[in-house]
Motif scaffolding. Structure first.
Motif, mmCIF file in Angstrom:
data_model
loop_
_atom_site.group_PDB
_atom_site.id
_atom_site.type_symbol
_atom_site.label_atom_id
_atom_site.label_comp_id
_atom_site.label_asym_id
_atom_site.label_seq_id
_atom_site.Cartn_x
_atom_site.Cartn_y
_atom_site.Cartn_z
ATOM 1 N N ALA A 4 0.836 -1.204 0.000
ATOM 2 C CA ALA A 4 0.000 0.000 0.000
ATOM 3 C C ALA A 4 0.870 1.253 0.000
ATOM 4 O O ALA A 4 0.574 2.230 -0.712
ATOM 5 C CB ALA A 4 -0.932 0.001 1.199
ATOM 6 N N ALA A 5 1.958 1.252 0.768
ATOM 7 C CA ALA A 5 2.856 2.411 0.804
ATOM 8 C C ALA A 5 3.511 2.635 -0.547
ATOM 9 O O ALA A 5 3.626 3.777 -1.019
ATOM 10 C CB ALA A 5 3.912 2.211 1.885
ATOM 11 N N VAL A 6 3.939 1.550 -1.215
ATOM 12 C CA VAL A 6 4.548 1.674 -2.551
ATOM 13 C C VAL A 6 3.507 2.200 -3.541
ATOM 14 O O VAL A 6 3.809 3.072 -4.369
ATOM 15 C CB VAL A 6 5.135 0.324 -3.008
ATOM 16 C CG1 VAL A 6 5.500 0.354 -4.480
ATOM 17 C CG2 VAL A 6 6.343 -0.021 -2.164
ATOM 18 N N ALA A 7 2.282 1.712 -3.464
ATOM 19 C CA ALA A 7 1.230 2.157 -4.384
ATOM 20 C C ALA A 7 0.931 3.639 -4.190
ATOM 21 O O ALA A 7 0.810 4.390 -5.170
ATOM 22 C CB ALA A 7 -0.035 1.322 -4.179
ATOM 23 N N VAL A 8 0.831 4.074 -2.958
ATOM 24 C CA VAL A 8 0.567 5.487 -2.690
ATOM 25 C C VAL A 8 1.743 6.331 -3.155
ATOM 26 O O VAL A 8 1.567 7.393 -3.776
ATOM 27 C CB VAL A 8 0.271 5.719 -1.184
ATOM 28 C CG1 VAL A 8 0.261 7.200 -0.839
ATOM 29 C CG2 VAL A 8 -1.058 5.079 -0.809
ATOM 30 N N GLY A 9 2.951 5.872 -2.889
ATOM 31 C CA GLY A 9 4.140 6.593 -3.343
ATOM 32 C C GLY A 9 4.209 6.700 -4.852
ATOM 33 O O GLY A 9 4.555 7.750 -5.409
ATOM 34 N N ALA A 10 3.886 5.610 -5.549
ATOM 35 C CA ALA A 10 3.885 5.629 -7.009
ATOM 36 C C ALA A 10 2.821 6.588 -7.540
ATOM 37 O O ALA A 10 3.058 7.336 -8.501
ATOM 38 C CB ALA A 10 3.657 4.212 -7.554
ATOM 39 N N LEU A 11 1.659 6.585 -6.932
ATOM 40 C CA LEU A 11 0.584 7.482 -7.349
ATOM 41 C C LEU A 11 0.978 8.934 -7.152
ATOM 42 O O LEU A 11 0.801 9.781 -8.043
ATOM 43 C CB LEU A 11 -0.699 7.173 -6.589
ATOM 44 C CG LEU A 11 -1.903 8.058 -6.896
ATOM 45 C CD1 LEU A 11 -2.329 7.891 -8.349
ATOM 46 C CD2 LEU A 11 -3.061 7.740 -5.956
ATOM 47 N N VAL A 12 1.541 9.255 -6.006
ATOM 48 C CA VAL A 12 1.991 10.629 -5.730
ATOM 49 C C VAL A 12 3.094 11.019 -6.715
ATOM 50 O O VAL A 12 3.086 12.125 -7.271
ATOM 51 C CB VAL A 12 2.461 10.776 -4.270
ATOM 52 C CG1 VAL A 12 3.169 12.102 -4.047
ATOM 53 C CG2 VAL A 12 1.276 10.643 -3.321
ATOM 54 N N GLY A 13 4.039 10.099 -6.959
ATOM 55 C CA GLY A 13 5.109 10.378 -7.928
ATOM 56 C C GLY A 13 4.568 10.618 -9.312
ATOM 57 O O GLY A 13 4.999 11.537 -10.037
ATOM 58 N N PHE A 14 3.603 9.810 -9.721
ATOM 59 C CA PHE A 14 2.985 9.971 -11.041
ATOM 60 C C PHE A 14 2.291 11.317 -11.152
ATOM 61 O O PHE A 14 2.434 12.030 -12.150
ATOM 62 C CB PHE A 14 2.001 8.823 -11.296
ATOM 63 C CG PHE A 14 1.236 8.957 -12.564
ATOM 64 C CD1 PHE A 14 1.831 8.743 -13.787
ATOM 65 C CD2 PHE A 14 -0.119 9.324 -12.536
ATOM 66 C CE1 PHE A 14 1.117 8.864 -14.955
ATOM 67 C CE2 PHE A 14 -0.838 9.461 -13.698
ATOM 68 C CZ PHE A 14 -0.210 9.233 -14.929
ATOM 69 N N LEU A 15 1.522 11.684 -10.116
ATOM 70 C CA LEU A 15 0.807 12.958 -10.154
ATOM 71 C C LEU A 15 1.763 14.146 -10.148
ATOM 72 O O LEU A 15 1.522 15.154 -10.820
ATOM 73 C CB LEU A 15 -0.162 13.054 -8.970
ATOM 74 C CG LEU A 15 -1.347 12.073 -9.014
ATOM 75 C CD1 LEU A 15 -2.145 12.150 -7.725
ATOM 76 C CD2 LEU A 15 -2.231 12.347 -10.226
ATOM 77 N N LEU A 16 2.852 14.051 -9.375
ATOM 78 C CA LEU A 16 3.831 15.133 -9.359
ATOM 79 C C LEU A 16 4.592 15.235 -10.680
ATOM 80 O O LEU A 16 4.934 16.327 -11.118
ATOM 81 C CB LEU A 16 4.805 14.943 -8.200
ATOM 82 C CG LEU A 16 4.231 15.199 -6.808
ATOM 83 C CD1 LEU A 16 5.278 14.856 -5.740
ATOM 84 C CD2 LEU A 16 3.766 16.628 -6.658
ATOM 85 N N ALA A 17 4.826 14.103 -11.329
ATOM 86 C CA ALA A 17 5.540 14.122 -12.607
ATOM 87 C C ALA A 17 4.691 14.744 -13.718
ATOM 88 O O ALA A 17 5.237 15.322 -14.663
ATOM 89 C CB ALA A 17 5.949 12.706 -12.987
ATOM 90 N N ARG A 18 3.397 14.674 -13.613
ATOM 91 C CA ARG A 18 2.496 15.214 -14.630
ATOM 92 C C ARG A 18 2.410 16.725 -14.545
ATOM 93 O O ARG A 18 1.975 17.375 -15.500
ATOM 94 C CB ARG A 18 1.100 14.632 -14.464
ATOM 95 C CG ARG A 18 1.059 13.188 -14.906
ATOM 96 C CD ARG A 18 -0.320 12.638 -14.900
ATOM 97 N NE ARG A 18 -1.168 13.445 -15.786
ATOM 98 C CZ ARG A 18 -2.475 13.309 -15.907
ATOM 99 N NH1 ARG A 18 -3.082 12.385 -15.182
ATOM 100 N NH2 ARG A 18 -3.176 14.058 -16.704
ATOM 101 N N ARG A 19 2.828 17.313 -13.458
ATOM 102 C CA ARG A 19 2.768 18.776 -13.299
ATOM 103 C C ARG A 19 3.692 19.388 -14.223
ATOM 104 O O ARG A 19 4.141 19.961 -14.893
ATOM 105 C CB ARG A 19 3.160 19.184 -11.885
ATOM 106 C CG ARG A 19 2.069 18.898 -10.891
ATOM 107 C CD ARG A 19 2.475 19.314 -9.526
ATOM 108 N NE ARG A 19 2.195 20.752 -9.374
ATOM 109 C CZ ARG A 19 2.638 21.495 -8.405
ATOM 110 N NH1 ARG A 19 3.415 20.982 -7.494
ATOM 111 N NH2 ARG A 19 2.322 22.740 -8.288
#
Length: 102
Positions: free
Chosen positions: A87-102
Protein backbone atom coordinates in the motif's frame (compact mmCIF):
# COMPACT_ATOMS: atom_id res chain seq x y z
CA UNK A 1 1.53 18.97 14.70
CA UNK A 2 -0.07 18.87 18.13
CA UNK A 3 -0.67 15.62 19.90
CA UNK A 4 -3.96 14.52 21.38
CA UNK A 5 -2.67 15.07 24.91
CA UNK A 6 -1.60 18.64 24.02
CA UNK A 7 -5.04 19.36 22.58
CA UNK A 8 -6.74 17.93 25.67
CA UNK A 9 -4.46 19.95 27.94
CA UNK A 10 -5.13 23.16 25.98
CA UNK A 11 -8.88 22.56 26.01
CA UNK A 12 -8.89 21.87 29.74
CA UNK A 13 -6.85 25.02 30.35
CA UNK A 14 -9.25 27.14 28.31
CA UNK A 15 -12.22 25.63 30.11
CA UNK A 16 -10.63 26.33 33.50
CA UNK A 17 -9.98 29.97 32.51
CA UNK A 18 -13.59 30.35 31.38
CA UNK A 19 -14.87 28.84 34.62
CA UNK A 20 -12.59 31.12 36.65
CA UNK A 21 -13.79 34.20 34.76
CA UNK A 22 -17.43 33.22 35.24
CA UNK A 23 -16.96 32.52 38.95
CA UNK A 24 -15.19 35.83 39.53
CA UNK A 25 -18.01 37.61 37.73
CA UNK A 26 -20.64 35.83 39.80
CA UNK A 27 -18.82 36.54 43.08
CA UNK A 28 -18.85 40.24 42.37
CA UNK A 29 -20.42 42.30 45.15
CA UNK A 30 -22.46 44.20 42.54
CA UNK A 31 -24.85 41.24 42.38
CA UNK A 32 -25.52 41.10 46.13
CA UNK A 33 -28.50 43.46 45.80
CA UNK A 34 -30.42 40.82 43.78
CA UNK A 35 -32.40 38.51 46.11
CA UNK A 36 -32.20 35.42 43.89
CA UNK A 37 -28.45 35.66 43.34
CA UNK A 38 -27.60 32.78 45.71
CA UNK A 39 -29.88 30.40 43.80
CA UNK A 40 -28.53 31.62 40.48
CA UNK A 41 -24.94 31.19 41.66
CA UNK A 42 -25.67 27.65 42.84
CA UNK A 43 -27.32 26.69 39.55
CA UNK A 44 -24.41 28.17 37.60
CA UNK A 45 -21.88 26.36 39.76
CA UNK A 46 -23.72 23.08 39.27
CA UNK A 47 -23.93 23.66 35.52
CA UNK A 48 -20.26 24.57 35.30
CA UNK A 49 -19.26 21.45 37.20
CA UNK A 50 -21.42 19.30 34.95
CA UNK A 51 -20.00 20.85 31.79
CA UNK A 52 -16.43 20.52 33.09
CA UNK A 53 -16.92 16.86 33.99
CA UNK A 54 -18.52 16.13 30.62
CA UNK A 55 -15.75 17.90 28.70
CA UNK A 56 -13.01 16.11 30.61
CA UNK A 57 -14.73 12.76 30.14
CA UNK A 58 -15.17 13.40 26.40
CA UNK A 59 -11.52 14.41 26.03
CA UNK A 60 -10.38 11.30 27.87
CA UNK A 61 -12.63 9.10 25.73
CA UNK A 62 -11.27 10.69 22.55
CA UNK A 63 -7.69 10.16 23.70
CA UNK A 64 -8.45 6.56 24.58
CA UNK A 65 -10.01 5.93 21.17
CA UNK A 66 -7.01 7.52 19.45
CA UNK A 67 -4.64 5.27 21.42
CA UNK A 68 -6.75 2.21 20.58
CA UNK A 69 -6.73 3.11 16.88
CA UNK A 70 -2.95 3.58 16.93
CA UNK A 71 -2.51 0.19 18.62
CA UNK A 72 -4.78 -1.47 16.06
CA UNK A 73 -2.84 0.10 13.18
CA UNK A 74 0.44 -1.00 14.76
CA UNK A 75 -0.85 -4.56 15.20
CA UNK A 76 -2.07 -4.66 11.60
CA UNK A 77 1.27 -3.37 10.31
CA UNK A 78 3.10 -6.07 12.26
CA UNK A 79 0.64 -8.83 11.30
CA UNK A 80 0.47 -7.88 7.59
CA UNK A 81 3.77 -6.17 6.72
CA UNK A 82 3.62 -7.01 3.02
CA UNK A 83 0.17 -5.49 2.62
CA UNK A 84 1.28 -2.32 4.37
CA UNK A 85 4.46 -2.14 2.28
CA UNK A 86 2.48 -2.72 -0.93
CA UNK A 87 0.00 0.00 0.00
CA UNK A 88 2.86 2.41 0.80
CA UNK A 89 4.55 1.67 -2.55
CA UNK A 90 1.23 2.16 -4.38
CA UNK A 91 0.57 5.49 -2.69
CA UNK A 92 4.14 6.59 -3.34
CA UNK A 93 3.88 5.63 -7.01
CA UNK A 94 0.58 7.48 -7.35
CA UNK A 95 1.99 10.63 -5.73
CA UNK A 96 5.11 10.38 -7.93
CA UNK A 97 2.99 9.97 -11.04
CA UNK A 98 0.81 12.96 -10.15
CA UNK A 99 3.83 15.13 -9.36
CA UNK A 100 5.54 14.12 -12.61
CA UNK A 101 2.50 15.21 -14.63
CA UNK A 102 2.77 18.78 -13.30
Amino acid sequence: MTSVSDTISNTQGELERLVGDLRSLMSSKDFDSIPQIRQLRQRLDDGIDTVRDTAVRAAQDAASQARDAARAADRYAHDEPWRVATAAVAVGALVGFLLARR
